[in-house]
Write an enzyme that holds these catalytic residues in place. Sequence first.
Site, PDB file in Angstrom:
ATOM      1  N   GLU A 178       0.837  -1.194   0.000  1.00 37.62           N
ATOM      2  CA  GLU A 178       0.000   0.000   0.000  1.00 37.62           C
ATOM      3  C   GLU A 178       0.880   1.255   0.000  1.00 37.62           C
ATOM      4  O   GLU A 178       1.900   1.297   0.686  1.00 37.62           O
ATOM      5  CB  GLU A 178      -0.917   0.008   1.224  1.00 37.62           C
ATOM      6  CG  GLU A 178      -2.133  -0.890   1.079  1.00 37.62           C
ATOM      7  CD  GLU A 178      -3.045  -0.470  -0.068  1.00 37.62           C
ATOM      8  OE1 GLU A 178      -3.468   0.705  -0.112  1.00 37.62           O
ATOM      9  OE2 GLU A 178      -3.331  -1.316  -0.934  1.00 37.62           O
ATOM     10  N   HIS A 232      -3.696   3.985  -5.313  1.00 33.18           N
ATOM     11  CA  HIS A 232      -4.827   3.138  -4.921  1.00 33.18           C
ATOM     12  C   HIS A 232      -6.061   3.995  -4.636  1.00 33.18           C
ATOM     13  O   HIS A 232      -6.564   4.041  -3.507  1.00 33.18           O
ATOM     14  CB  HIS A 232      -4.473   2.262  -3.722  1.00 33.18           C
ATOM     15  CG  HIS A 232      -5.404   1.096  -3.560  1.00 33.18           C
ATOM     16  ND1 HIS A 232      -5.286   0.179  -2.550  1.00 33.18           N
ATOM     17  CD2 HIS A 232      -6.488   0.694  -4.287  1.00 33.18           C
ATOM     18  CE1 HIS A 232      -6.239  -0.722  -2.651  1.00 33.18           C
ATOM     19  NE2 HIS A 232      -6.981  -0.437  -3.707  1.00 33.18           N
TER      20      HIS A 232
END
Length: 319
Positions: A265, A285
């Site tokens: 992430e 993202h």
Amino acid sequence: MRIALLEPLGVPAETIEQLARPIKERGHEFVYYDTKTTDAFELAKRSEGADIVMIANNPYPASAIEADAALKMIAVAFTGIDHVALDACKAKGVTVCNCAGYSDVSVAELTIGLTIDVLRKVQAGDAAARTGQTSHGLVGREIAGRTVGIVGTGHIGTQAGRLFAAFGAHVLGYARHENPEATAAGIEYVDSLDALLKDSDIVSLHLPNNASTRKMFTAEKFAEMPEDSVFINCARGAIVDNDALADALNSGHLAGAGIDVFDMEPPLPESYKLIHAKNVVLTPHVGFLTEEAMQRRAAIEFQNVYAWLDGKPENVCEL
């Protein structure tokens, strides 16, 4: 019962209060934490004594699951559940429910947006306009008339295929099982992934991250794609060897890529190879992240809780 929402859902506090009101009216306790945390100890503390835990897309570790003796159900405000320690849930008999469908439109639209950005060199054009340059070197390409390969024809892949078709593309599809909705949307199935890669000018990935898909896209797969083709990933980062993708871009074999997901992430470290690759547009993202999707997600998340409390669980995930 004690029901604990461990992190924000991207909607105003007033929306959470409204959605949670029936929980309190039924006599249950509702606790809401309005800050994110990835600290395992803090997550265990926030979960303590909760029969139902509500989370979004931050990791939920086995230590928190095992520490909560009362835990019976986890409501995940996300489509994917690979950030949850599923083995611990399975061992403990904890039900896991997701929010399938909330981001179908938002992810499909970002897929198109990244494709247009890559083909029309939007970022390079923006930089040129801001630095006194002209259109020199900014000749783009159109989606219309090109062949787009959709890998994974679930709800999001099918929606992306519809949008590509609306631009005038010929859309191919590959999946383990054919989806009648995809066929109705004009997606033409091929027999193998290799056939799709060989015949596609643009490849868009729409698969879940699991044992069968992890690192599916390697250097060998990119080599099967035509020279000057484009790769788009708004699905899961772990499906792709992003170092191999960077190599395919830097060698000039691929003309460009649009990537929203990574094998970690964001924030990405400066050493992350794809950051320095040629002709790649990166977003941190954000495919699921629209105002509309956040509202849908919150509503589904609470509906999953109510359905479970009523003994009629919805969106139950197979562990």
